[in-house]
Design a protein around this motif. Structure first.
Motif, PDB file in Angstrom:
ATOM      1  N   GLU A 159     -26.269 -46.042  41.199  1.00  0.00           N
ATOM      2  CA  GLU A 159     -26.189 -44.699  41.786  1.00  0.00           C
ATOM      3  C   GLU A 159     -27.597 -44.135  41.975  1.00  0.00           C
ATOM      4  O   GLU A 159     -27.871 -42.975  41.648  1.00  0.00           O
ATOM      5  CB  GLU A 159     -25.358 -43.772  40.892  1.00  0.00           C
ATOM      6  N   CYS A 160     -28.488 -44.955  42.515  1.00  0.00           N
ATOM      7  CA  CYS A 160     -29.903 -44.557  42.593  1.00  0.00           C
ATOM      8  C   CYS A 160     -30.140 -43.400  43.562  1.00  0.00           C
ATOM      9  O   CYS A 160     -31.214 -42.795  43.547  1.00  0.00           O
ATOM     10  CB  CYS A 160     -30.778 -45.756  42.967  1.00  0.00           C
ATOM     11  N   GLN A 161     -29.139 -43.056  44.375  1.00  0.00           N
ATOM     12  CA  GLN A 161     -29.286 -41.896  45.258  1.00  0.00           C
ATOM     13  C   GLN A 161     -29.324 -40.596  44.467  1.00  0.00           C
ATOM     14  O   GLN A 161     -29.721 -39.556  44.988  1.00  0.00           O
ATOM     15  CB  GLN A 161     -28.142 -41.847  46.285  1.00  0.00           C
ATOM     16  N   ASN A 162     -28.927 -40.656  43.193  1.00  0.00           N
ATOM     17  CA  ASN A 162     -28.932 -39.461  42.350  1.00  0.00           C
ATOM     18  C   ASN A 162     -30.203 -39.338  41.509  1.00  0.00           C
ATOM     19  O   ASN A 162     -30.273 -38.507  40.606  1.00  0.00           O
ATOM     20  CB  ASN A 162     -27.712 -39.460  41.421  1.00  0.00           C
ATOM     21  N   LEU A 163     -31.189 -40.154  41.827  1.00  0.00           N
ATOM     22  CA  LEU A 163     -32.468 -40.085  41.132  1.00  0.00           C
ATOM     23  C   LEU A 163     -33.509 -39.460  42.040  1.00  0.00           C
ATOM     24  O   LEU A 163     -33.576 -39.801  43.228  1.00  0.00           O
ATOM     25  CB  LEU A 163     -32.939 -41.478  40.706  1.00  0.00           C
ATOM     26  N   ASN A 164     -34.296 -38.553  41.505  1.00  0.00           N
ATOM     27  CA  ASN A 164     -35.376 -37.988  42.301  1.00  0.00           C
ATOM     28  C   ASN A 164     -36.586 -38.913  42.256  1.00  0.00           C
ATOM     29  O   ASN A 164     -36.583 -39.940  41.570  1.00  0.00           O
ATOM     30  CB  ASN A 164     -35.723 -36.569  41.834  1.00  0.00           C
ATOM     31  N   TRP A 165     -37.622 -38.537  42.965  1.00  0.00           N
ATOM     32  CA  TRP A 165     -38.800 -39.394  43.059  1.00  0.00           C
ATOM     33  C   TRP A 165     -39.417 -39.691  41.692  1.00  0.00           C
ATOM     34  O   TRP A 165     -39.778 -40.823  41.386  1.00  0.00           O
ATOM     35  CB  TRP A 165     -39.843 -38.765  43.979  1.00  0.00           C
ATOM     36  N   GLU A 166     -39.531 -38.668  40.851  1.00  0.00           N
ATOM     37  CA  GLU A 166     -40.160 -38.844  39.546  1.00  0.00           C
ATOM     38  C   GLU A 166     -39.397 -39.855  38.696  1.00  0.00           C
ATOM     39  O   GLU A 166     -39.996 -40.673  37.989  1.00  0.00           O
ATOM     40  CB  GLU A 166     -40.250 -37.504  38.810  1.00  0.00           C
ATOM     41  N   GLU A 167     -38.067 -39.811  38.752  1.00  0.00           N
ATOM     42  CA  GLU A 167     -37.254 -40.743  37.971  1.00  0.00           C
ATOM     43  C   GLU A 167     -37.394 -42.166  38.491  1.00  0.00           C
ATOM     44  O   GLU A 167     -37.531 -43.123  37.708  1.00  0.00           O
ATOM     45  CB  GLU A 167     -35.794 -40.301  38.007  1.00  0.00           C
ATOM     46  N   LEU A 168     -37.351 -42.323  39.802  1.00  0.00           N
ATOM     47  CA  LEU A 168     -37.499 -43.658  40.388  1.00  0.00           C
ATOM     48  C   LEU A 168     -38.870 -44.246  40.057  1.00  0.00           C
ATOM     49  O   LEU A 168     -38.992 -45.429  39.714  1.00  0.00           O
ATOM     50  CB  LEU A 168     -37.304 -43.589  41.905  1.00  0.00           C
ATOM     51  N   ASP A 169     -39.888 -43.411  40.150  1.00  0.00           N
ATOM     52  CA  ASP A 169     -41.248 -43.841  39.849  1.00  0.00           C
ATOM     53  C   ASP A 169     -41.384 -44.221  38.375  1.00  0.00           C
ATOM     54  O   ASP A 169     -42.014 -45.226  38.026  1.00  0.00           O
ATOM     55  CB  ASP A 169     -42.222 -42.711  40.193  1.00  0.00           C
ATOM     56  N   THR A 170     -40.767 -43.430  37.501  1.00  0.00           N
ATOM     57  CA  THR A 170     -40.827 -43.710  36.069  1.00  0.00           C
ATOM     58  C   THR A 170     -40.152 -45.031  35.736  1.00  0.00           C
ATOM     59  O   THR A 170     -40.690 -45.849  34.978  1.00  0.00           O
ATOM     60  CB  THR A 170     -40.149 -42.581  35.265  1.00  0.00           C
ATOM     61  N   ILE A 171     -38.970 -45.257  36.312  1.00  0.00           N
ATOM     62  CA  ILE A 171     -38.199 -46.465  35.980  1.00  0.00           C
ATOM     63  C   ILE A 171     -38.921 -47.731  36.413  1.00  0.00           C
ATOM     64  O   ILE A 171     -39.043 -48.686  35.638  1.00  0.00           O
ATOM     65  CB  ILE A 171     -36.798 -46.397  36.615  1.00  0.00           C
ATOM     66  N   ILE A 172     -39.407 -47.754  37.645  1.00  0.00           N
ATOM     67  CA  ILE A 172     -40.013 -48.999  38.125  1.00  0.00           C
ATOM     68  C   ILE A 172     -41.310 -49.315  37.391  1.00  0.00           C
ATOM     69  O   ILE A 172     -41.697 -50.476  37.257  1.00  0.00           O
ATOM     70  CB  ILE A 172     -40.238 -48.960  39.655  1.00  0.00           C
ATOM     71  N   THR A 173     -41.974 -48.294  36.869  1.00  0.00           N
ATOM     72  CA  THR A 173     -43.199 -48.541  36.109  1.00  0.00           C
ATOM     73  C   THR A 173     -42.907 -48.906  34.653  1.00  0.00           C
ATOM     74  O   THR A 173     -43.837 -49.128  33.873  1.00  0.00           O
ATOM     75  CB  THR A 173     -44.144 -47.314  36.154  1.00  0.00           C
ATOM     76  N   ARG A 174     -41.629 -48.982  34.294  1.00  0.00           N
ATOM     77  CA  ARG A 174     -41.229 -49.441  32.960  1.00  0.00           C
ATOM     78  C   ARG A 174     -40.987 -50.948  32.948  1.00  0.00           C
ATOM     79  O   ARG A 174     -40.855 -51.543  31.875  1.00  0.00           O
ATOM     80  CB  ARG A 174     -39.929 -48.759  32.499  1.00  0.00           C
ATOM     81  N   VAL A 175     -40.868 -51.562  34.127  1.00  0.00           N
ATOM     82  CA  VAL A 175     -40.527 -52.983  34.218  1.00  0.00           C
ATOM     83  C   VAL A 175     -41.683 -53.825  33.686  1.00  0.00           C
ATOM     84  O   VAL A 175     -42.812 -53.744  34.182  1.00  0.00           O
ATOM     85  CB  VAL A 175     -40.199 -53.384  35.668  1.00  0.00           C
ATOM     86  N   GLY A 176     -41.392 -54.635  32.663  1.00  0.00           N
ATOM     87  CA  GLY A 176     -42.428 -55.416  32.011  1.00  0.00           C
ATOM     88  C   GLY A 176     -42.461 -56.865  32.428  1.00  0.00           C
ATOM     89  O   GLY A 176     -42.058 -57.233  33.539  1.00  0.00           O
TER      90      GLY A 176
END
Length: 254
Positions: A159-176
């Protein structure tokens, strides 16, 4: 560990789920096949499954993720979802685990379907919970991922349409290290109200499309597999939305 079959035909919860217990799923259309092909490509670490409801985006994403984890390619699957449209869950009753319970129901249903073995008449009790107890599956709200690192993990952002820019940016920068991430969503189904928040997914896709590790599959009404009723409704809905007059943009004053 051998299976422990009970009198009712179900398998004991103590039995660890294996790859052979997972139902074999074949792509039902060209779009699903394209997703399978991208997932097989180790160079495609970011996959966007975008499009209308009822096309099986989350189903095939979770299937491929579980398959690769049970095949020892990754340690676990992590499902991330925005809990509510305001991203605040404090008003819901119960503790944190109880608050998040209702948002995990779709994934419990998918897991039950994926581990429902009919050929040998075995039924697996609560496969979602069992995968969690095996440390092969986890669930998190977007509210609690900042500061974490996801190593050796298949991350599914649903349901990524319910994420704002800050959330999307935060999540992808968590990928290790040794991880990949799959986004599932449809901008038409967003629960976000403010225009600036709705633009988050578009802005995000505009950035990642320049990455060689990125792949996108667009699912259309022709890919709907849930039911004929859903397909008819989605077509009618899109037709009605397209017929609405587009709002005029106000001219900026210089």
């Amino acid at each position: 560990m051998p299976r422990v079959k009970k009198a009712d035909g179900s398998v004991s919860a103590k039995t660890k789920l294996k790859l052979s217990d997972l139902k074999l799923v074949e792509p039902l259309n060209d779009s699903q096949q394209k997703f399978f092909d991208f997932y097989k490509d180790p160079n495609k670490q970011i996959i966007m499954a975008h499009g209308v409801a009822g096309t099986g985006k989350t189903y095939i994403a979770l299937y491929k993720a579980l398959q690769s984890v049970l095949n020892k390619e990754f340690e676990k699957v992590l499902i991330i979802r925005s809990a509510v449209q305001s991203r605040e869950i404090g008003h819901l009753p119960g503790d944190l685990e109880e608050k998040l319970e209702q948002y995990q129901l779709p994934y419990k249903q998918i897991c039950s379907a994926l581990f429902q073995k009919k050929a040998d008449n075995l039924v697996y009790p609560e496969p979602y919970e069992r995968m969690m107890s095996q440390k092969n599956l986890d669930f998190a709200s977007t509210s609690f991922v900042r500061g974490l690192t996801f190593d050796d993990t298949v991350v599914i952002v649903d349901e990524c349409q319910n994420l704002n820019w800050e959330e999307l940016d935060t999540i992808i920068t968590r990928v290790g290290d040794h991880s990949r991430i799959v986004f599932c969503g449809d901008y038409r189904q967003t629960d976000l109200k403010r225009g600036t928040e709705k633009e988050g997914l578009f802005n995000f896709m505009e950035i990642v499309r320049h990455m060689k590790s990125y792949a996108r599959v667009e699912f259309t009404v022709n890919d709907i597999v849930r039911s004929d009723l859903v397909k008819d409704y989605i077509i009618a809905k899109i037709t009605a939305e397209d017929a609405k007059p587009k709002p005029k943009r106000s001219k900026r004053k210089c």
